[in-house]
Design a protein around this motif. Structure first.
Motif: not given
Length: 561
Positions: A469-481, A495-506
């Motif tokens: 879980x920590x790995x996915x959290x850190x990767x999604x926050x890195x994708x946000x940055x 690169x919005x599609x690198x994470x579902x978080x950034x894709x959702x908040x595109x």
């Protein structure tokens, strides 16, 4: 024998005579002795009386001498006292005169201080007015540039900051609990960076607003609430909390949570976070508009392990359970089949969100006992009835549209809900839109995001599933940055599609919404690295220029047609 008797009698008579003579001598001797004793006593009395007389004379002489010396000493004391009294009286008179002069000077100083206080108050009022003008101009500049608003909140030191759980020495434990992050003023964060063997360095970070540990939830929301008026003016708004795990993001966004689940307590209204307060403010603003011209839908999703789960989805029995969804990029950035529940007041919203929060994933770590392991996105969709003839982009068109909306009374029937499917929940839109072809619908969205906290694996001590879980959290926050960096550098591809978080908040990240990032940092030395990373993220986000945010000016076709 008779002759012998006569002789003896004669001798006896002679002896009697001698005895009488001796007795007479003894009597006379006794008398003489008594006389001698009496004479001796008289002599002793005379001697004593003479000694007493001599002593009395001697004492009398000495007393006279002592009295004379005491009298002279008393005279000297009296003269000295008179001299000292005159000196002290002079000093007292001088002190009284000095006090009078000081009182006059004090009165003058008080008058000057009063004048200075008045001038200081005037200057302070002018400063506050100029500060408000500067902030308004800065906000206007932020609006024109499309910059991301960044606020920073420093939480207070908490008991778990000094709790055991790390194999470190006692002196290092004491240093780790030291406070190193401060609010220098309401726009500046001061961080004391120190390493063993190196001099301490102070670093400053500037943001639109900085909240100290003593500032309340009311103060935080007071600076956020102006954004909510933009919702009814046709703008999308996104508010997200970013920071390390345990830094106070969920408290800022939701408020204090209950111990047995992730639902937040609504007993103390002063402790409510941004999400419930924003909903209350939205419904308050809607209540000031014409009846039936607005209606609100809510959706609650979590991004867990780079998957999107619908927290309001229900099974055939009506029980809420999380269903995995996927993001499909559309013009509105919707998630297909996502459950949208229509709400009519803030209490319904709080009930739905609390039900969704009970399904949110959490896991205890060494840093935080109730660490959220997913990103929470609560979306309020506000559908507005506007006039098609007068609807435009300009401010004049907006004013005329608002005037027309006040004149047109749009009364819609009671909306029926069916939470079995998304289509039935969306079918609760007004069924009498055909009453006027000039009326059209515009949807604006308020996205309230409680991001999962970034964390250091060595400090949190997670293993197994929690480590994944920590790995996915850190990767999604890195994708946000990465997304914000690409927007800041104006790259052709973001690169919005690198994470579902950034894709959702595109839409929110890409400039289709007014975006506010609430940085939450921990003040302790133990979390200095994570706090510096969060502050660096906020500083970079603050420099992103996305262009002026566009109003939602496209009509949404009614399903009733």
């Amino acid at each position: 024998k008779e002759e012998r008797i006569v002789v003896l009698e004669t001798e006896n008579a002679a002896l009697h005579l001698k005895l009488a003579e001796y007795q007479g001598l003894a009597g006379r001797s006794t008398n003489e002795v008594l006389q001698l004793y009496s004479a001796h006593g008289q002599q002793q009395k005379l001697q004593r009386s003479s000694v007493l007389t001599q002593l009395h004379g001697t004492v009398k002489k000495r007393l006279k001498q002592d009295l004379k010396s005491l009298h002279s000493f008393a005279l000297e004391l009296s003269k000295d006292f008179q001299r000292q009294s005159k000196t002290y009286l002079y000093h007292i008179l001088t002190a009284v005169q000095g006090i009078q002069l000081q009182n006059e000077a004090m009165q003058m100083f008080q008058i000057k201080a009063f004048d200075l206080e008045q001038s200081l108050q005037e200057v302070t009022e002018r400063y506050e007015k100029e500060k408000q003008k500067r902030r308004a101009l800065h906000n206007s500049l932020v609006e024109l540039r499309g910059n991301i608003r960044v606020h920073c909140r420093i939480r207070p030191l908490l008991p778990f900051d000094t709790a055991a759980g790390h194999s470190i020495l006692q002196d290092r434990q004491r240093n780790f609990s030291e406070k190193v992050a401060y609010a220098a003023d309401d726009e500046t964060v001061l961080v004391k960076c120190s390493r063993p063997g190196h001099a301490s360095i102070n670093k400053t970070f500037h943001f639109e607003r900085v909240y100290s540990a003593s500032e309340s939830q009311d103060t935080v929301f007071a600076d956020v609430s102006p954004l909510l008026t933009s919702l009814l003016d046709g703008y999308n708004v996104c508010i997200m909390a970013y920071g390390q795990t345990g830094s106070g993001k969920t408290y800022t966004m939701l408020g204090p949570q209950l111990e047995d689940n992730l639902a937040f307590s609504i007993e103390d209204e002063s402790e409510l976070g941004i999400i419930p307060r924003a909903t209350q403010e939205v419904f308050r603003l809607i209540s000031e508009k014409p009846p039936g011209s607005y209606w609100v839908e809510v959706s609650v999703v979590e991004v867990y392990n780079n998957e999107i789960f619908d927290l309001l989805a229900k099974d055939s029995c009506g029980k809420v359970f999380g269903i995995k969804r996927d993001v499909v990029t559309t013009r509105e950035g919707d998630v297909p089949l996502l459950t949208h529940e229509t709400i009519e007041n803030a209490s319904e919203f709080l009930h739905l969100v609390n039900k969704g929060l009970q399904l949110r994933v959490r896991h205890p770590t060494l840093v935080h006992a109730h660490s959220s392991r997913s990103h929470l996105v609560v979306t309020l969709t506000i559908t507005t009835i506007v006039s098609g003839d007068n609807f435009g982009n300009s401010w004049e068109d907006e004013q005329s549209s608002q005037r027309l909306n006040k004149e047109v009374s749009c009364t819609f029937p009671q909306k029926m809900r069916d939470s079995k499917s998304t289509s039935s929940s969306r079918a609760s839109s007004p069924a009498q839109l055909e009453a006027s072809e000039k009326l059209k619908q515009v949807k604006t969205r308020l996205q309230l995001v409680d991001l999962a906290g970034s964390e250091c694996v060595g400090m949190s001590g997670v293993t197994g599933d929690a480590l994944r879980e920590t790995s996915f959290i850190n990767r999604s926050l890195s994708a946000l940055a990465d997304v914000l960096g690409a927007i800041a550098e104006q790259r052709s591809h973001v690169p919005y599609r690198n994470s579902k978080l950034t894709h959702l908040l595109q839409d929110s990240l890409g400039g289709e919404a007014k975006l506010l990032v609430m940085l939450c940092i921990s003040p302790g030395q133990k979390y200095l690295t994570e706090s510096m990373q969060s502050l660096g993220f906020g500083s970079r986000a603050r420099q992103v220029q996305r262009g002026q945010v566009k109003k939602k000016n496209f009509p949404v076709q009614s399903k009733a047609k």
